[in-house]
Design a protein around this motif. Structure first.
Motif, mmCIF file in Angstrom:
data_model
loop_
_atom_site.group_PDB
_atom_site.id
_atom_site.type_symbol
_atom_site.label_atom_id
_atom_site.label_comp_id
_atom_site.label_asym_id
_atom_site.label_seq_id
_atom_site.Cartn_x
_atom_site.Cartn_y
_atom_site.Cartn_z
ATOM 1 N N VAL A 90 1.159 7.497 11.216
ATOM 2 C CA VAL A 90 0.171 6.951 12.158
ATOM 3 C C VAL A 90 -1.234 7.055 11.585
ATOM 4 O O VAL A 90 -2.016 6.091 11.613
ATOM 5 N N GLU A 91 -1.576 8.216 11.054
ATOM 6 C CA GLU A 91 -2.923 8.403 10.492
ATOM 7 C C GLU A 91 -3.118 7.523 9.260
ATOM 8 O O GLU A 91 -4.195 6.942 9.058
ATOM 9 N N TRP A 92 -2.075 7.420 8.432
ATOM 10 C CA TRP A 92 -2.199 6.622 7.205
ATOM 11 C C TRP A 92 -2.364 5.141 7.517
ATOM 12 O O TRP A 92 -3.230 4.470 6.946
ATOM 13 N N VAL A 93 -1.546 4.588 8.422
ATOM 14 C CA VAL A 93 -1.632 3.157 8.699
ATOM 15 C C VAL A 93 -2.933 2.832 9.437
ATOM 16 O O VAL A 93 -3.513 1.756 9.234
ATOM 17 N N ALA A 94 -3.429 3.756 10.267
ATOM 18 C CA ALA A 94 -4.722 3.542 10.919
ATOM 19 C C ALA A 94 -5.845 3.478 9.878
ATOM 20 O O ALA A 94 -6.744 2.631 9.953
ATOM 21 N N GLU A 95 -5.781 4.356 8.886
ATOM 22 C CA GLU A 95 -6.769 4.342 7.801
ATOM 23 C C GLU A 95 -6.650 3.074 6.960
ATOM 24 O O GLU A 95 -7.660 2.468 6.567
ATOM 25 N N LEU A 96 -5.416 2.654 6.702
ATOM 26 C CA LEU A 96 -5.183 1.439 5.911
ATOM 27 C C LEU A 96 -5.794 0.220 6.587
ATOM 28 O O LEU A 96 -6.501 -0.574 5.951
ATOM 29 N N PHE A 97 -5.543 0.055 7.876
ATOM 30 C CA PHE A 97 -6.056 -1.114 8.595
ATOM 31 C C PHE A 97 -7.572 -1.046 8.753
ATOM 32 O O PHE A 97 -8.249 -2.070 8.728
ATOM 33 N N ALA A 98 -8.111 0.174 8.927
ATOM 34 C CA ALA A 98 -9.558 0.321 9.064
ATOM 35 C C ALA A 98 -10.288 -0.118 7.800
ATOM 36 O O ALA A 98 -11.442 -0.567 7.860
ATOM 37 N N GLY A 99 -9.624 0.004 6.656
ATOM 38 C CA GLY A 99 -10.239 -0.385 5.395
ATOM 39 C C GLY A 99 -10.010 -1.832 5.013
ATOM 40 O O GLY A 99 -10.442 -2.268 3.937
ATOM 41 N N ASP A 100 -9.359 -2.608 5.878
ATOM 42 C CA ASP A 100 -9.059 -4.014 5.593
ATOM 43 C C ASP A 100 -9.853 -4.886 6.556
ATOM 44 O O ASP A 100 -9.560 -4.920 7.761
ATOM 45 N N ALA A 101 -10.855 -5.591 6.048
ATOM 46 C CA ALA A 101 -11.724 -6.393 6.912
ATOM 47 C C ALA A 101 -10.962 -7.462 7.679
ATOM 48 O O ALA A 101 -11.388 -7.884 8.760
ATOM 49 N N GLY A 140 -6.124 -1.917 14.904
ATOM 50 C CA GLY A 140 -6.685 -3.114 14.273
ATOM 51 C C GLY A 140 -6.681 -4.291 15.213
ATOM 52 O O GLY A 140 -6.366 -4.175 16.407
ATOM 53 N N ILE A 141 -7.041 -5.438 14.659
ATOM 54 C CA ILE A 141 -7.095 -6.666 15.440
ATOM 55 C C ILE A 141 -6.805 -7.848 14.514
ATOM 56 O O ILE A 141 -7.169 -7.828 13.327
ATOM 57 N N LEU A 142 -6.102 -8.835 15.049
ATOM 58 C CA LEU A 142 -5.780 -10.032 14.280
ATOM 59 C C LEU A 142 -6.672 -11.181 14.722
ATOM 60 O O LEU A 142 -6.808 -11.442 15.919
ATOM 61 N N HIS A 143 -7.269 -11.874 13.755
ATOM 62 C CA HIS A 143 -8.015 -13.102 14.019
ATOM 63 C C HIS A 143 -7.234 -14.268 13.414
ATOM 64 O O HIS A 143 -6.784 -14.195 12.273
ATOM 65 N N ALA A 195 0.809 -1.223 0.000
ATOM 66 C CA ALA A 195 0.000 0.000 0.000
ATOM 67 C C ALA A 195 0.840 1.270 0.000
ATOM 68 O O ALA A 195 0.290 2.378 -0.064
ATOM 69 N N LEU A 196 2.168 1.150 0.070
ATOM 70 C CA LEU A 196 3.024 2.326 0.168
ATOM 71 C C LEU A 196 2.942 3.281 -1.025
ATOM 72 O O LEU A 196 3.174 4.489 -0.850
ATOM 73 N N PRO A 197 2.633 2.828 -2.237
ATOM 74 C CA PRO A 197 2.457 3.827 -3.310
ATOM 75 C C PRO A 197 1.433 4.901 -2.959
ATOM 76 O O PRO A 197 1.619 6.065 -3.303
ATOM 77 N N ASP A 198 0.371 4.512 -2.245
ATOM 78 C CA ASP A 198 -0.620 5.498 -1.809
ATOM 79 C C ASP A 198 -0.006 6.460 -0.801
ATOM 80 O O ASP A 198 -0.250 7.676 -0.849
ATOM 81 N N PHE A 199 0.809 5.924 0.124
ATOM 82 C CA PHE A 199 1.462 6.783 1.121
ATOM 83 C C PHE A 199 2.342 7.814 0.434
ATOM 84 O O PHE A 199 2.316 9.005 0.777
#
Length: 310
Positions: A287-298, A159-162, A110-114
């Motif tokens: 921090v804001e970018w990775v939080a957004e990235l994980f929030a968008g990943d089910a 996020g959270i890992l299952h 996802a780093l190209p977006d960053f």
């Protein structure tokens, strides 16, 4: 003497625990670091550090001065950041540590977006499962899974890992499919060696109020999540990994889920950074970018993956 530079160098020596490590992190000659701190002490007529051949300890006056420096420099950076944000995007060098699996499978792709958002940030990313000491190793922030043992860090949950228990179809065809976690003792299981305790990580299961925690037997164990996955794909046995690592292989049929009617303990994910390190614009951006990235990943924020054994 540049007073602000000397204050920053003094703080780095305290944080790093010595002149040599501070010089390495600042990319400055050790002699320059020592001279700046000595000049600062001469100007203040106060001894800030006790030096021995093996270590450097801050004096009582030095500790008080350190806190004043921290507040002064933080105020200066706040002022500069508030002005610069209106005119330019964050820029500078950023050092980040992330778990190997998350780095390779989620963050790096996802780093190209960053970089589209923050083209002026130069990032150094360490990918590994070894917990680093952020201050001693000059790391700005880190993504970590599990309980946080270091209370000196500021943490933001992102996020959270299952976890999913699975194996290859070929292994299951040869050895059968366990119907209960207790039956894992009759199988080959691939275990994970934690980098903190050097012990095998226990497997957790829960169903209808029944909870089980054990370390199943196995002839092979590794200390890398990516290596654990490759061992599972090689058919060495049953393994337990986060869903983001195995979902693609479950869809392709290379792995099959077992004990799918049992839940596993979820593991929280945090991004952390030191309390005494100002949250710069570059750190805030990551921090804001990775939080957004994980929030968008089910796979990293939703409920456990559905599905039972085939």
């Amino acid at each position: 003497m540049d007073k602000l530079q000397a204050m920053e160098v003094f703080m780095k020596v305290v944080d790093a625990g010595g002149f040599t490590r501070a010089a390495e992190q600042l990319h400055m000659p050790k002699a320059t670091v020592s001279t700046l701190v000595q000049s600062l002490e001469n100007r203040l007529s106060v001894k800030l550090l006790n030096r021995t051949t093996r270590q450097v300890n801050v004096t009582a006056d030095g500790a008080a001065y350190y806190e004043h420096c921290r507040r002064i420099l933080a105020d200066i950076r706040d002022t500069e950041d508030s002005l610069s944000r209106t005119h330019a995007s964050p820029s500078g060098r950023l050092r980040v540590e992330v778990p190997s699996g998350l780095g390779q499978r989620v963050i790096i792709p996802a780093l190209p977006d960053f970089y589209r958002r923050y083209p002026d940030i130069a990032m150094e990313m360490g990918c590994g499962d070894r917990p680093v000491h952020l201050i001693e190793e000059g790391v700005d922030c880190a993504v970590r899974g599990g309980a946080l043992a270091d209370s000196t860090l500021i943490a933001r949950r992102i996020g959270i890992l299952h976890f999913i228990t699975c194996a290859t179809p070929a292994y299951l065809a040869r050895h059968g499919r366990p119907a209960h976690p207790d039956q894992l003792a009759q199988h080959e299981c691939i275990n994970y060696i934690t980098s903190t305790t050097k012990q095998l990580l226990a497997w957790d299961f829960e169903r209808d109020g029944e909870s089980l925690r054990s370390t199943p037997p196995g002839r092979f164990a590794v200390n890398s999540s990516e290596a654990l996955m490759m061992a599972g794909l090689a058919g060495l046995g049953i393994l337990q990994l986060p869903s983001f690592l195995v979902d693609d292989y479950l869809r392709s049929g290379e792995l099959e889920r077992v004990l799918g009617d049992w839940d596993t303990d979820p593991v929280p994910l945090h991004v952390v950074y030191p309390q005494n390190r100002h949250l710069s614009a570059t750190v805030r951006a990551f921090v804001e970018w990775v939080a957004e990235l994980f929030a968008g990943d089910a796979r990293l924020n939703g409920a456990p993956a559905n599905g039972t054994d085939r």
